[in-house]
Design a protein around this motif. Structure first.
Motif, mmCIF file in Angstrom:
data_model
loop_
_atom_site.group_PDB
_atom_site.id
_atom_site.type_symbol
_atom_site.label_atom_id
_atom_site.label_comp_id
_atom_site.label_asym_id
_atom_site.label_seq_id
_atom_site.Cartn_x
_atom_site.Cartn_y
_atom_site.Cartn_z
ATOM 1 N N ALA A 49 46.427 49.702 59.247
ATOM 2 C CA ALA A 49 45.177 50.240 58.706
ATOM 3 C C ALA A 49 44.138 50.445 59.806
ATOM 4 N N ASP A 50 44.151 49.594 60.830
ATOM 5 C CA ASP A 50 43.167 49.696 61.908
ATOM 6 C C ASP A 50 43.475 50.825 62.873
ATOM 7 N N SER A 51 44.709 51.356 62.829
ATOM 8 C CA SER A 51 45.095 52.424 63.762
ATOM 9 C C SER A 51 45.850 53.511 63.019
ATOM 10 N N PRO A 52 45.209 54.207 62.052
ATOM 11 C CA PRO A 52 45.913 55.240 61.285
ATOM 12 C C PRO A 52 46.361 56.379 62.191
ATOM 13 N N GLY A 53 47.574 56.850 61.954
ATOM 14 C CA GLY A 53 48.112 57.934 62.752
ATOM 15 C C GLY A 53 48.883 57.474 63.971
ATOM 16 N N ARG A 54 48.784 56.180 64.308
ATOM 17 C CA ARG A 54 49.524 55.652 65.447
ATOM 18 C C ARG A 54 50.728 54.872 64.942
ATOM 19 N N THR A 55 51.869 55.076 65.567
ATOM 20 C CA THR A 55 53.110 54.466 65.120
ATOM 21 C C THR A 55 53.431 53.233 65.958
ATOM 22 N N PHE A 56 53.755 52.146 65.258
ATOM 23 C CA PHE A 56 54.202 50.918 65.902
ATOM 24 C C PHE A 56 55.645 50.640 65.474
ATOM 25 N N TYR A 57 56.267 49.649 66.138
ATOM 26 C CA TYR A 57 57.678 49.377 65.872
ATOM 27 C C TYR A 57 57.921 47.878 65.762
ATOM 28 N N GLN A 58 58.912 47.531 64.921
ATOM 29 C CA GLN A 58 59.322 46.148 64.759
ATOM 30 C C GLN A 58 60.826 46.124 64.503
ATOM 31 N N ASN A 59 61.398 44.927 64.508
ATOM 32 C CA ASN A 59 62.829 44.780 64.265
ATOM 33 C C ASN A 59 63.094 44.300 62.845
ATOM 34 N N ALA A 60 64.033 44.962 62.175
ATOM 35 C CA ALA A 60 64.549 44.454 60.908
ATOM 36 C C ALA A 60 65.669 43.473 61.206
ATOM 37 N N GLY A 61 65.963 42.576 60.256
ATOM 38 C CA GLY A 61 67.009 41.588 60.485
ATOM 39 C C GLY A 61 68.361 42.238 60.718
#
Length: 236
Positions: free
Chosen positions: A70-82
């Motif tokens: 919500a603090d950075s709309p339009g910017r894509t971040f990444y994480q790992n799924a199990g």
């Protein structure tokens, strides 16, 4: 044929440099993705026909998943799924009816799911992976009249897909038709051609680029409507 392999995918620089903490340095929450791949199928080849039927099964751990904040709309971040499971069937047949006319059909059926993935108290295990259609197919026809003209027709099908991990927002299936015509211009040059065509012939409205897990439900980006083009080609 049967293939069995293990592959590794390290996060790219763009995936690492998007740090959700807002501080400098790389994203400390992403790790290397690992996949165990099984593939098997049959190929058939004759003078006029090529065909294949392939089954694949891929199990991944630390699957890289895109999301927004919500603090950075339009910017894509990444994480790992199990972990995830990706199973499907691919079919292709290409046939040359005669020296002028050929046809090709490709079809993919996919069943891609999270096997083990929890985020912020939400359990997405068993959900479909977002951004990937359930099935996809292409019909391609080509008619070539010696050195006078060539006509190509392509019909593309994309099945339903989901835009978010929770599978609450579905992107509907669509069909799109494209045609093109190539006319040799011998009076200008032996290797000169005029190319004309139309993409999205029937002006289908559909979402092309899907912003996966976008903040504020901003998942959908409309594809271009009907486009007509022309070009002149020289071959040296």
């Amino acid at each position: 044929f049967v293939n069995l392999s293990r592959s590794y995918e390290t996060p790219t620089l763009s995936e690492l440099s998007a740090n959700p903490t807002g501080s400098g340095g790389f994203n400390p929450f992403v790790d290397i993705q690992v996949a165990d791949n099984l593939e098997g199928g049959i190929h058939y080849t004759s003078r006029k026909t090529n065909a294949s039927l392939v089954y694949f099964s891929i199990t991944t751990s630390n699957d890289l998943v895109a999301y927004e904040l919500a603090d950075s709309p339009g910017r894509t971040f990444y994480q790992n799924a199990g972990s995830t499971t990706r199973k499907g069937v691919e079919f292709l047949i290409k046939h040359q009816f005669n020296k002028r006319f050929q046809a090709q059909i490709t079809y993919n059926y996919a069943n891609f799911k999270y096997q083990d993935f929890e985020q912020n108290g939400e359990n997405y295990s068993g959900n479909n992976l977002p951004g990937l259609p359930s099935d996809f197919g292409i019909l391609y026809l080509s008619y070539h009249w010696e050195n006078k003209f060539q006509v190509n027709y392509t019909k593309t099908y994309r099945g339903d897909l989901f835009a978010d991990n929770s599978n609450e927002h579905q992107v509907d299936q669509f069909f799109r038709d494209d045609v093109s015509l190539r006319l040799p211009l011998k009076k200008i040059g032996q290797k000169t051609s005029l190319i004309m065509g139309c993409t999205n012939l029937f002006n289908t409205l559909y979402s092309d680029n899907i912003r996966i897990n976008a903040f504020g439900n901003r998942y959908f980006e409309a594809a271009p409507t009907r486009e007509i083009y022309a070009s002149l080609q020289w071959q040296f």
